[in-house]
Scaffold this active site. Structure first.
Site, short mmCIF file in Angstrom:
data_model
loop_
_atom_site.label_atom_id
_atom_site.label_comp_id
_atom_site.label_asym_id
_atom_site.label_seq_id
_atom_site.Cartn_x
_atom_site.Cartn_y
_atom_site.Cartn_z
N TRP A 182 14.32 -66.76 -19.13
CA TRP A 182 14.22 -66.88 -17.67
C TRP A 182 13.00 -67.77 -17.34
CZ3 TRP A 182 11.15 -63.21 -14.21
CH2 TRP A 182 11.41 -63.45 -12.87
N ASP A 263 11.86 -56.51 -20.94
CA ASP A 263 12.21 -56.87 -19.57
C ASP A 263 13.60 -56.31 -19.32
OD1 ASP A 263 12.86 -57.95 -17.17
OD2 ASP A 263 12.42 -60.03 -17.69
N LYS A 299 19.15 -55.95 -9.17
CA LYS A 299 20.55 -56.18 -9.46
C LYS A 299 21.35 -54.88 -9.50
CE LYS A 299 18.32 -58.97 -11.36
NZ LYS A 299 17.10 -59.72 -11.03
N1 PLA Z 1 13.61 -60.76 -15.49
C1 PLA Z 1 14.73 -61.46 -15.67
C2 PLA Z 1 15.23 -61.70 -17.05
C3 PLA Z 1 15.41 -61.97 -14.56
O1 PLA Z 1 16.51 -62.68 -14.75
C4 PLA Z 1 14.91 -61.74 -13.27
C5 PLA Z 1 15.60 -62.28 -12.06
C6 PLA Z 1 13.75 -60.97 -13.15
C7 PLA Z 1 13.13 -60.49 -14.28
C8 PLA Z 1 13.09 -60.66 -11.84
O2 PLA Z 1 13.84 -60.08 -10.91
P1 PLA Z 1 13.22 -59.30 -9.66
O3 PLA Z 1 11.77 -59.65 -9.59
O4 PLA Z 1 13.99 -59.76 -8.51
O5 PLA Z 1 13.43 -57.87 -10.00
N2 PLA Z 1 16.33 -63.48 -12.21
C9 PLA Z 1 17.18 -64.01 -11.15
C10 PLA Z 1 16.43 -64.26 -9.87
C11 PLA Z 1 18.30 -63.05 -10.85
C12 PLA Z 1 15.17 -65.07 -9.97
O6 PLA Z 1 15.12 -66.09 -10.66
O7 PLA Z 1 14.21 -64.65 -9.32
C13 PLA Z 1 17.79 -65.32 -11.69
O8 PLA Z 1 18.60 -65.93 -10.97
O9 PLA Z 1 17.50 -65.69 -12.84
#
Ligand code: PLA
Length: 453
Positions: A182, A263, A299
């Protein structure tokens, strides 16, 4: 203009400004004798009287959230946002879970509820229930009071607080993250004060796990290094280790004293079962070793904007857990003082009530199942079009995303010609698709692949 100019003035507003200035000049802000004319002539002091921020360059949009910004600007009626991982219904609409509506109603009806600050660690009942949800109700670590849990600002905030805590108090400052991962991970941990390195994870040639590379890289990491592990539904690849592979990872990490930092942003979203998706974490906790866990309710409860999550640190003893919590408070207090009350209250209402909890698991399973059905539909649609390539990874991958293998040029073609928005690494959010939009996506992928861009 001197301070005294105001005191002799007759207008009430001038007198108020005069009083303010006398207050300031008598205090520590300005030396008492200072001539304050520059304060009024030029409140800030950029070059040629311009802004002190004039030298800033325009920053690029975030690689994920910026996709939504671009999508919002597109007037096309056929546009489709498959960028951010946010669940949509078959009608393409955001979903507020029924149990969430019920919990909110309960909260509204309860006139004894107040809006005081929460403690620095957040809502205590929420913390206890969150630890139980991720570690299991019968977890020995919970029974032995070896777990400290603090409410944080969703998954991101939990990762950041955990990162800052480790940077301050853990002897190793290097964290290994998967390649790829991510996009926010490296930024979060670098800004928390850790050194970020990667370990091999994904093999583009098999579109699966590079297990050998993973073992080699973790095996070569300096003892004690921190290792970030996606608990389930790896983002962006959708590739998770099998339980047997997890066991090998655990053995290797424990033998080298590597510190696991999980995570868990998608508990329940991968398999549809909260317990199944928490298994890798529970395997590590069962061996009695220490670890950190960042949980998000964005989510699995659809509480994206409520920013509700938790950081748990599993310790060797209750005595250590108490000290760890005291230090977490020192990390949190100057960062945002204390977390928000509403989202955590919703989660607590749902987790504490057996009926609501059961209803939640059904709604969660329905979301996971819809995503799985989108995978099948997209795979079938590409097969029906005879799109060149092996697309079986679409049905093999797990969780919210498919890592399609499309390159940035193909993605940009799909955006330009088909108004399909996704991240440039070829990741698509399956949760943003519906039966109605699958054909349009399949057409665009087919065109991008056959035009050999
Ligand atoms: N960790 C991972 C692996 C994630 O994909 C995301 C969110 C988070 C943590 C953090 O989410 P939160 O802070 O909202 O609880 N990833 C998303 C959104 C869904 C983003 O980038 O913020 C994504 O589209 O990858």
């Amino acid at each position: 203009m001197k301070t005294s100019d105001f005191s002799s003035s007759s207008s009430p507003s001038d007198r108020r400004i005069g009083a303010l200035l006398r207050h300031l000049t008598a205090g520590t802000y300005f030396p008492a004798s200072d001539n304050l004319s520059s304060v009024f002539a030029s409140p800030t002091s950029g070059i040629n009287g311009g802004s002190v921020f004039a030298h800033l360059v325009q920053a690029p949009e975030d690689p994920i959230l910026g996709v939504t910004v671009a999508y919002n600007k597109d007037p096309s009626p056929i546009k489709l946002n498959l960028g951010v991982g946010a669940y949509r219904t078959e009608e393409g609409k955001p979903l507020v879970l029924n149990v969430v509506r019920k919990a909110e109603q309960q909260l509204i009806n309860d006139k004894s509820r107040i809006k005081e600050y929460l403690p620095i660690v957040g809502l205590v009942e929420f913390n206890k229930l969150s630890a139980k949800l991720i570690l299991g109700a019968d977890s020995p670590a919970i029974r032995e009071n070896r777990v400290t849990t603090v409410e944080c600002l969703s998954g991101t905030g939990s990762l950041r607080v955990g990162g800052e805590f480790l940077a301050k108090h853990y002897h190793q400052k290097t964290i290994y993250i998967t390649q790829p991962t991510w996009g926010n991970h490296p930024k979060i941990f670098t800004l928390a004060g850790l050194t970020v390195k990667t370990y091999r994870y994904y093999d583009p040639s098999t579109q699966g796990l590079n297990f050998q590379g993973l073992l080699e890289d973790l095996g070569a990491a300096p003892p004690g290094s921190i290792v970030l592990l996606h608990a389930c539904a790896h983002n962006p690849t959708g590739v998770d280790p099998t339980i047997q592979q997890w066991e090998q990872i655990r053995k290797l990490m424990r033998s080298k004293g590597l510190m696991p930092f999980f995570d868990s942003a998608y508990q329940g979203f991968a398999s549809g079962s909260l317990d199944t998706d928490a298994k890798p974490i529970r395997m590590f906790v069962a061996d009695g070793g220490e670890c950190l866990i960042a949980q998000s309710y964005a989510k699995n409860m659809g509480l994206y904007g409520e920013r509700v999550g938790a950081l748990s640190i599993v310790c060797k003893s209750a005595e250590v857990a108490v000290k760890v919590e005291s230090q977490l408070k020192l990390v949190i207090r100057p960062m945002y003082s204390s977390p928000p009350i509403h989202g955590a209250s919703i989660v607590a209402v749902i987790l504490r009530d057996r009926n609501l909890f059961n209803e939640w698991t059904l709604e969660l399973k329905a979301m996971a199942d819809r995503i799985i059905s989108m995978r099948k539909q997209l795979f079938e649609a590409l097969r029906a079009r005879g799109t060149p390539g092996d697309w079986s990874h679409i049905i093999k991958q797990i969780g919210m995303f498919t890592f399609t293998g499309l390159n940035p040029a193909q993605v940009s073609f799909m955006t330009k010609e088909y108004h399909i928005y996704m991240t440039s690494d070829g990741r698509i959010s399956m949760a943003g698709l519906s039966s109605k939009t699958v054909p349009h996506l399949a057409d665009s992928i087919h065109a991008a692949v056959t035009k050999a861009i």
